[in-house]
Write a protein that holds these residues in place. Structure first.
Motif, mmCIF file in Angstrom:
data_model
loop_
_atom_site.group_PDB
_atom_site.id
_atom_site.type_symbol
_atom_site.label_atom_id
_atom_site.label_comp_id
_atom_site.label_asym_id
_atom_site.label_seq_id
_atom_site.Cartn_x
_atom_site.Cartn_y
_atom_site.Cartn_z
ATOM 1 N N ALA A 175 18.396 -22.560 -2.490
ATOM 2 C CA ALA A 175 18.319 -21.231 -1.750
ATOM 3 C C ALA A 175 19.691 -20.472 -1.683
ATOM 4 O O ALA A 175 19.440 -19.334 -1.635
ATOM 5 C CB ALA A 175 17.853 -21.855 -0.370
ATOM 6 N N ALA A 176 20.528 -21.163 -1.550
ATOM 7 C CA ALA A 176 22.062 -20.489 -1.541
ATOM 8 C C ALA A 176 22.149 -19.731 -2.907
ATOM 9 O O ALA A 176 22.698 -18.392 -2.923
ATOM 10 C CB ALA A 176 23.182 -21.376 -1.608
ATOM 11 N N ASN B 162 29.300 -28.556 -40.853
ATOM 12 C CA ASN B 162 29.170 -27.018 -41.434
ATOM 13 C C ASN B 162 28.683 -26.296 -40.496
ATOM 14 O O ASN B 162 28.316 -25.065 -40.735
ATOM 15 C CB ASN B 162 28.516 -27.227 -42.747
ATOM 16 C CG ASN B 162 26.961 -27.317 -42.244
ATOM 17 O OD1 ASN B 162 26.673 -28.073 -41.465
ATOM 18 N ND2 ASN B 162 26.333 -26.724 -43.367
ATOM 19 N N LYS B 163 28.821 -26.417 -39.177
ATOM 20 C CA LYS B 163 28.125 -25.657 -38.060
ATOM 21 C C LYS B 163 29.379 -25.170 -37.014
ATOM 22 O O LYS B 163 29.952 -26.126 -36.563
ATOM 23 C CB LYS B 163 27.206 -26.245 -37.516
ATOM 24 C CG LYS B 163 25.912 -26.228 -38.214
ATOM 25 C CD LYS B 163 24.620 -26.999 -37.662
ATOM 26 C CE LYS B 163 23.445 -26.994 -38.567
ATOM 27 N NZ LYS B 163 22.119 -27.395 -38.009
ATOM 28 N N ILE B 164 29.545 -24.211 -36.612
ATOM 29 C CA ILE B 164 30.317 -23.674 -35.522
ATOM 30 C C ILE B 164 29.429 -23.034 -34.542
ATOM 31 O O ILE B 164 28.704 -22.088 -34.637
ATOM 32 C CB ILE B 164 31.216 -22.645 -36.056
ATOM 33 C CG1 ILE B 164 32.170 -23.370 -37.182
ATOM 34 C CG2 ILE B 164 32.132 -22.287 -34.870
ATOM 35 C CD1 ILE B 164 33.136 -22.255 -37.682
ATOM 36 N N ALA B 165 29.148 -23.789 -33.184
ATOM 37 C CA ALA B 165 28.641 -23.109 -32.219
ATOM 38 C C ALA B 165 29.357 -22.512 -31.038
ATOM 39 O O ALA B 165 30.554 -22.921 -30.800
ATOM 40 C CB ALA B 165 27.958 -24.259 -31.407
ATOM 41 N N LEU B 166 28.870 -21.260 -30.636
ATOM 42 C CA LEU B 166 29.480 -20.412 -29.469
ATOM 43 C C LEU B 166 28.474 -20.309 -28.204
ATOM 44 O O LEU B 166 27.394 -20.232 -28.547
ATOM 45 C CB LEU B 166 29.857 -19.149 -29.938
ATOM 46 C CG LEU B 166 30.814 -18.912 -31.020
ATOM 47 C CD1 LEU B 166 29.751 -18.600 -32.294
ATOM 48 C CD2 LEU B 166 31.606 -17.738 -30.717
ATOM 49 N N ALA B 167 29.027 -20.532 -27.150
ATOM 50 C CA ALA B 167 28.134 -20.280 -25.897
ATOM 51 C C ALA B 167 29.137 -19.555 -24.928
ATOM 52 O O ALA B 167 30.265 -19.801 -24.735
ATOM 53 C CB ALA B 167 27.831 -21.641 -25.223
ATOM 54 N N GLU B 168 28.410 -18.462 -24.287
ATOM 55 C CA GLU B 168 29.141 -17.757 -23.250
ATOM 56 C C GLU B 168 28.452 -18.038 -22.030
ATOM 57 O O GLU B 168 27.209 -18.015 -21.631
ATOM 58 C CB GLU B 168 29.167 -16.318 -23.559
ATOM 59 C CG GLU B 168 29.705 -15.392 -22.320
ATOM 60 C CD GLU B 168 29.653 -14.041 -22.339
ATOM 61 O OE1 GLU B 168 29.707 -13.010 -21.695
ATOM 62 O OE2 GLU B 168 29.269 -13.426 -23.752
ATOM 63 N N VAL B 169 29.334 -18.477 -21.151
ATOM 64 C CA VAL B 169 28.657 -19.051 -19.560
ATOM 65 C C VAL B 169 29.377 -18.112 -18.641
ATOM 66 O O VAL B 169 30.704 -18.181 -18.595
ATOM 67 C CB VAL B 169 29.060 -20.332 -19.483
ATOM 68 C CG1 VAL B 169 28.169 -20.951 -18.077
ATOM 69 C CG2 VAL B 169 28.507 -21.563 -20.670
ATOM 70 N N THR B 170 28.830 -17.482 -17.925
ATOM 71 C CA THR B 170 29.353 -16.570 -16.694
ATOM 72 C C THR B 170 29.028 -17.109 -15.203
ATOM 73 O O THR B 170 28.203 -17.962 -14.963
ATOM 74 C CB THR B 170 28.735 -15.352 -16.849
ATOM 75 O OG1 THR B 170 27.374 -15.285 -16.535
ATOM 76 C CG2 THR B 170 29.097 -14.637 -18.163
ATOM 77 N N CYS B 171 29.863 -16.795 -14.520
ATOM 78 C CA CYS B 171 29.872 -17.027 -13.004
ATOM 79 C C CYS B 171 30.472 -15.936 -12.225
ATOM 80 O O CYS B 171 30.848 -14.933 -12.959
ATOM 81 C CB CYS B 171 30.725 -18.382 -12.892
ATOM 82 S SG CYS B 171 32.556 -18.319 -13.311
ATOM 83 N N GLU B 172 30.632 -16.121 -10.961
ATOM 84 C CA GLU B 172 31.057 -14.860 -10.079
ATOM 85 C C GLU B 172 32.667 -14.750 -10.149
ATOM 86 O O GLU B 172 33.350 -13.673 -9.726
ATOM 87 C CB GLU B 172 30.456 -15.301 -8.724
ATOM 88 C CG GLU B 172 28.993 -15.224 -8.448
ATOM 89 C CD GLU B 172 28.484 -15.400 -7.203
ATOM 90 O OE1 GLU B 172 29.134 -14.642 -6.176
ATOM 91 O OE2 GLU B 172 27.620 -15.746 -6.653
ATOM 92 N N ILE C 243 27.569 -26.122 -6.592
ATOM 93 C CA ILE C 243 28.607 -25.127 -6.078
ATOM 94 C C ILE C 243 28.204 -24.047 -5.635
ATOM 95 O O ILE C 243 28.966 -23.615 -4.761
ATOM 96 C CB ILE C 243 29.565 -24.639 -7.551
ATOM 97 C CG1 ILE C 243 29.957 -25.857 -8.250
ATOM 98 C CG2 ILE C 243 30.504 -23.514 -7.142
ATOM 99 C CD1 ILE C 243 30.901 -25.404 -9.654
ATOM 100 N N ARG C 244 26.968 -23.639 -5.465
ATOM 101 C CA ARG C 244 26.367 -22.562 -4.882
ATOM 102 C C ARG C 244 27.052 -21.087 -5.182
ATOM 103 O O ARG C 244 27.565 -20.344 -4.407
ATOM 104 C CB ARG C 244 26.404 -22.788 -3.368
ATOM 105 C CG ARG C 244 25.676 -23.939 -3.082
ATOM 106 C CD ARG C 244 25.606 -24.176 -1.505
ATOM 107 N NE ARG C 244 24.992 -25.467 -0.822
ATOM 108 C CZ ARG C 244 24.494 -25.903 -0.060
ATOM 109 N NH1 ARG C 244 24.826 -24.992 1.215
ATOM 110 N NH2 ARG C 244 23.991 -26.926 0.366
ATOM 111 N N GLU C 245 27.139 -20.950 -6.418
ATOM 112 C CA GLU C 245 27.672 -19.660 -7.049
ATOM 113 C C GLU C 245 26.681 -19.335 -8.185
ATOM 114 O O GLU C 245 26.130 -20.093 -9.144
ATOM 115 C CB GLU C 245 29.048 -19.617 -7.594
ATOM 116 C CG GLU C 245 29.326 -18.230 -8.293
ATOM 117 C CD GLU C 245 31.203 -18.449 -8.038
ATOM 118 O OE1 GLU C 245 31.745 -18.749 -7.207
ATOM 119 O OE2 GLU C 245 31.563 -18.166 -9.350
#
Length: 277
Positions: free
Chosen positions: A46-47, A68-78, A122-124
């Protein structure tokens, strides 16, 4: 009923919620730990829902190579505070684990669920913004770089040789991308609409120059094209001056490395992640 401190402590360790929140949840659940955990999760969801419209302008870019693989991930927060949190960093690494284990090449529900789980705790507001996996062809050199603030990352594949010198060049190109953040790889990638817009801007600037007014139209046209060429060289990766040698462009440096390596080199996959862009 009496809520035991040991039960509160156990629930807190399991959910990450505050002591008082755990105690209240246990009281509401009449001491049932499983029910109390469910109550805390519902409150967390709910939060997060209430914060869903808040901007997630902070976060991290995670990169890892596996074979032979390169992985990228973009994780965002406040907040930057959460971006530096050990649980948030562990989340990013877990996402990479799952990407390699499941062969994911884009954002999947399982990855989104991992983010939601931490966001609930974390409620964010958080999100996994994008994922990409680069496959390195046999006989090619590849490198990746993550800037110290973890907000910029790059991957470069150079095809034609996997010698140490070519690997070094690929690494330097990664540094170049992070330092200059080009908008496009080559001039062929630039939309005509963008070029037309820039022409209008330069023409307006030239029209305000009194010295320019007296010049013949053909001279003005040449000056305008010169401005366009200069601008494109500044925003296109292969035309920018190389980060380790500002007397030659990236394309010219590729030719030099090709000659020294005794191989015909070319750029393969090139990826640049800048947080939020």
């Amino acid at each position: 009923m009496e809520i035991k401190a040991a039960d509160v402590k156990a629930l807190r360790e399991k959910t990450g919620a505050g002591m008082m929140e755990c105690k209240k949840a246990l009281a509401e659940a009449n001491g049932d730990a499983a029910e109390a955990e469910k109550i805390l999760k519902e409150k967390g969801l709910a939060a997060v829902a209430k914060r869903s419209e808040r901007a997630t302008s902070e976060g991290r870019v995670f990169v890892r190579q596996n074979g032979n693989k390169i992985a990228l991930a973009e994780v965002t927060c406040e907040t930057d505070f959460v971006a530096k949190n050990a649980d948030f960093i562990a989340l990013g690494e877990k996402i990479l684990d799952v990407i390699f284990a499941k062969g994911y090449t884009k954002v999947e529900k399982e990855l989104e669920d991992l983010v939601l789980e931490l966001a609930t705790k974390i409620r964010e507001n958080m999100a996994i913004r994008r994922v990409e996996v680069v496959e390195v062809p046999a006989g090619s050199a590849a490198a990746y770089y993550v800037h110290s603030d973890f907000k910029t990352a790059s991957v470069v594949v150079v095809e034609g040789s996997d010698s140490d010198d070519v690997k070094t060049f690929a690494k330097d190109c990664c540094l170049h991308l992070a330092a200059f953040t080009p908008s496009y790889l080559t001039q062929k990638d630039v939309p005509q609409s963008y070029i037309d817009e820039q022409k209008e801007i330069f023409q307006a600037q030239m029209a305000q120059d009194e010295k320019m007014a007296s010049k013949p139209d053909n001279v003005k046209a040449g000056i305008l094209q010169g401005k366009i060429n200069k601008h494109l060289a500044e925003i296109c990766f292969v035309d920018q001056m190389f980060v380790k040698d500002d007397k030659v462009s990236v394309a010219k440096k590729l030719e030099e490395v090709s000659k020294n390596a005794g191989a015909k080199l070319s750029f393969g996959k090139i990826v640049l992640y800048v947080l939020g862009k």
